[in-house]
Write a protein that holds these residues in place. Structure first.
Motif, mmCIF file in Angstrom:
data_model
loop_
_atom_site.group_PDB
_atom_site.id
_atom_site.type_symbol
_atom_site.label_atom_id
_atom_site.label_comp_id
_atom_site.label_asym_id
_atom_site.label_seq_id
_atom_site.Cartn_x
_atom_site.Cartn_y
_atom_site.Cartn_z
ATOM 1 N N THR A 281 0.860 -1.177 0.000
ATOM 2 C CA THR A 281 0.000 0.000 0.000
ATOM 3 C C THR A 281 0.895 1.224 0.000
ATOM 4 O O THR A 281 1.842 1.309 0.786
ATOM 5 C CB THR A 281 -0.920 0.003 1.228
ATOM 6 N N GLY A 402 -8.706 -0.858 -10.296
ATOM 7 C CA GLY A 402 -9.164 0.296 -9.534
ATOM 8 C C GLY A 402 -10.287 1.059 -10.195
ATOM 9 O O GLY A 402 -11.063 1.740 -9.517
ATOM 10 N N ASP A 407 -10.151 -2.440 -4.355
ATOM 11 C CA ASP A 407 -8.890 -2.072 -3.710
ATOM 12 C C ASP A 407 -7.698 -2.792 -4.323
ATOM 13 O O ASP A 407 -6.645 -2.199 -4.540
ATOM 14 C CB ASP A 407 -8.955 -2.374 -2.209
ATOM 15 N N THR A 408 -7.832 -4.077 -4.616
ATOM 16 C CA THR A 408 -6.770 -4.823 -5.289
ATOM 17 C C THR A 408 -7.288 -6.220 -5.600
ATOM 18 O O THR A 408 -8.467 -6.515 -5.392
ATOM 19 C CB THR A 408 -5.485 -4.901 -4.435
ATOM 20 N N GLY A 424 -4.966 -1.005 -7.674
ATOM 21 C CA GLY A 424 -6.246 -0.787 -7.018
ATOM 22 C C GLY A 424 -6.725 0.642 -7.132
ATOM 23 O O GLY A 424 -6.058 1.516 -7.704
ATOM 24 N N ALA A 425 -7.894 0.897 -6.565
ATOM 25 C CA ALA A 425 -8.487 2.236 -6.595
ATOM 26 C C ALA A 425 -7.632 3.207 -5.789
ATOM 27 O O ALA A 425 -7.092 2.863 -4.736
ATOM 28 C CB ALA A 425 -9.898 2.179 -6.036
ATOM 29 N N LYS A 427 -7.661 6.229 -3.430
ATOM 30 C CA LYS A 427 -8.654 6.824 -2.539
ATOM 31 C C LYS A 427 -7.983 7.773 -1.548
ATOM 32 O O LYS A 427 -6.830 7.590 -1.171
ATOM 33 C CB LYS A 427 -9.394 5.730 -1.764
ATOM 34 N N GLN A 429 -7.337 8.747 1.960
ATOM 35 C CA GLN A 429 -7.366 8.002 3.217
ATOM 36 C C GLN A 429 -6.497 8.692 4.257
ATOM 37 O O GLN A 429 -5.549 9.423 3.919
ATOM 38 C CB GLN A 429 -6.849 6.577 3.000
ATOM 39 N N THR A 443 -3.155 4.005 -2.648
ATOM 40 C CA THR A 443 -3.600 2.853 -3.433
ATOM 41 C C THR A 443 -2.850 1.608 -2.984
ATOM 42 O O THR A 443 -1.816 1.702 -2.295
ATOM 43 C CB THR A 443 -3.385 3.078 -4.935
ATOM 44 N N THR A 444 -3.363 0.445 -3.388
ATOM 45 C CA THR A 444 -2.707 -0.832 -3.091
ATOM 46 C C THR A 444 -2.334 -1.518 -4.394
ATOM 47 O O THR A 444 -3.164 -1.643 -5.304
ATOM 48 C CB THR A 444 -3.633 -1.749 -2.270
#
Length: 480
Positions: A281, A402, A407-408, A424-425, A427, A429, A443-444
């Motif tokens: 991540t 994403g 997420d992944t 992944g998305a 976002k 955070q 992202t991841t």
């Protein structure tokens, strides 16, 4: 006894066979005919669209004339080497023999193929393949068999063609049409046809006066309106399953074409290469700022800039630092084949299923060139016109899950490749940044790799390098 009339008629009609449009493919389904009996066709004109196990492909015909007969209706699966259309290459020179009606139940009897005249030979591969029985797959809504038009219905050359012929001092209608025809690739011609645009009215901007996809969009746009912007990511909506009949508890969908090829490839990959997946991540706030700055950069004008572009560049730089990742396992020779080039695959969801076209020699491309290549890949995949050649020879792949808000994931390797990166998305955070919790873009990433080739240390270093570049994009300069 063969008469002179029979010989003349045989010379008049040329047959176009289903070519091998991929790499050793044996059959293809006719999705759509773009011509009908009686239509005039010219060398290079697209006459039909077929679907193979890899992609939908438009077939151009390699000679001029008037369509005499369509041998198979839409929805029929035809073996490579089977005649699919016959063309009268000397219309008006005599009465054409009546064409047999195509049947959905039985193959039409084949006439003895006429000897190919000297001169330009067909450029598509697959000619000369031994003919075999034709497989037909019935489906709901399939059109009725195509009936050939009688000789009396064959139209004379259009007045416009006759005018061109006179202007060129009698060189022939076919030559005149070929000279007067606007220059454009088959997918661009198809786009213009779908949008109702006459290519003769489009101003070309491509090299050598070739009409591009952007030219057609510009011609279709209302005055003052901008051409439509490409989709945000190289992913098209997946086609919905057929609507269930009222009261039905099940719907059965035939597994064929691209979907069948996907299933076979994924099973082969999952049970051949030992997969390992690692995750990281990462804070990509600086990458997102770089994307915003590049959108305003004059050197990036005319190309689409998005996070996928920076991720792709980061992966290419990470491969340069970890070349052992870019390899393939040769089971037959028990060798590891190190690749000194990167054909970067981009997984794309299309109406016909998942495909993975790749950017050839992506490692040699500058950032603007890479952006242009991604844009072209997006447009071609969205239109369903990705060629089999564009999906062959990939080395490493990126799949952007994403865009669906995921997420992944744990992606499966594309057959013949060593690694695949899932993005992944991105976002907003809470993230610890400089000792304080702040909202950051996060992202991841998930990297799946072939553990026969890549051990845990190499895979971890490779993924960590990609993450480090996305966290500090200036490393694109210091590490490249």
């Amino acid at each position: 006894m063969t008469t002179m009339t029979d010989t003349a008629n045989a010379a008049r009609f040329r047959e176009f066979k289903m070519p091998d449009v991929g790499e050793g493919l044996t059959e293809a389904e006719i999705l759509k005919w773009y011509v009908q009996p009686g239509d005039t066709v010219t060398d290079g004109q697209v006459v039909c669209e077929v679907e193979t196990a890899k992609a939908a492909v438009e077939l151009p015909i390699p000679f001029d004339g008037v369509v005499h007969e369509l041998r198979f209706p839409e929805g029929t699966t035809v073996d490579v080497g089977q005649v699919i259309i016959s063309v009268d290459v000397a219309p008006g020179s005599g009465d054409a023999p009546a064409a047999p009606a195509a049947s959905a139940a039985e193959p039409a009897p084949e006439e003895a193929p006429a000897e190919e005249p000297k001169g330009r030979q067909p450029v598509l591969v697959g000619y000369g393949v031994a003919e075999s029985s034709t497989k037909r797959r019935a489906r709901k809504g399939a059109p009725a068999p195509v009936q050939a038009a009688p000789a009396a219905a064959v139209p004379a050359p259009a007045p416009a063609q006759a005018a061109v012929q006179a202007e060129l001092n009698g060189r022939g209608v076919a030559a005149a049409v070929a000279d007067a025809r606007p220059l454009a690739k088959p997918p661009v011609r198809k786009l213009a046809k779908d949008l109702g645009i006459d290519l003769a009215t489009v101003v070309p901007t491509g090299a050598g006066g070739v009409i591009t996809r952007e030219d057609v969009h510009a011609a279709a746009a209302p005055a003052g309106a901008a051409a439509p912007e490409p989709a945000a990511e190289p992913v098209a909506p997946v086609a919905a399953a057929p609507a269930a009949e009222a009261g039905a508890r099940e719907t059965r969908i035939p597994v064929k074409g691209v979907r069948k090829a996907i299933a076979q490839a994924m099973v082969g990959s999952a049970f051949t290469a030992p997969h390992v997946t690692e995750f990281v991540t990462v804070d990509v706030t600086r990458t997102m700022k770089l994307v915003a700055e590049l959108k305003e950069d004059k050197d990036m004008a005319g190309v689409r800039v998005n996070p996928l572009l920076i991720i792709a560049k980061a992966l290419l730089v990470a491969i340069k630092r970890n070349p052992g990742v870019n390899a393939v396992w040769d089971e037959a020779n028990q060798e590891i084949v190190q690749k000194h080039y990167v054909n970067l695959g981009i997984a794309a969801a299309t109406p016909r299923g998942l495909i993975v076209p790749n950017i050839k020699d992506a490692h040699d491309q500058t950032l603007p060139q890479l952006a242009a290549s991604l844009g072209e890949l997006v447009a071609t995949a969205r239109d369903g016109k990705t060629s089999p050649a564009a999906m062959a020879g990939g080395t490493v792949t990126i799949t952007n899950v994403g865009v669906f808000g995921v997420d992944t994931g744990t992606p499966i390797l594309n057959p013949g490749e060593s690694a695949i990166l899932a993005v992944g998305a991105i976002k907003l955070q809470p993230w610890v940044h400089k000792g304080k919790v702040k909202p950051r873009q996060v992202t991841t990433l998930a990297l799946s790799f072939d553990h026969r080739l890549i051990d845990g240390e190499l895979g971890s270093k490779f993924l960590a390098d990609i993450a480090a570049i996305l966290e500090q994009p200036k490393r694109l300069i210091t590490w490249a």
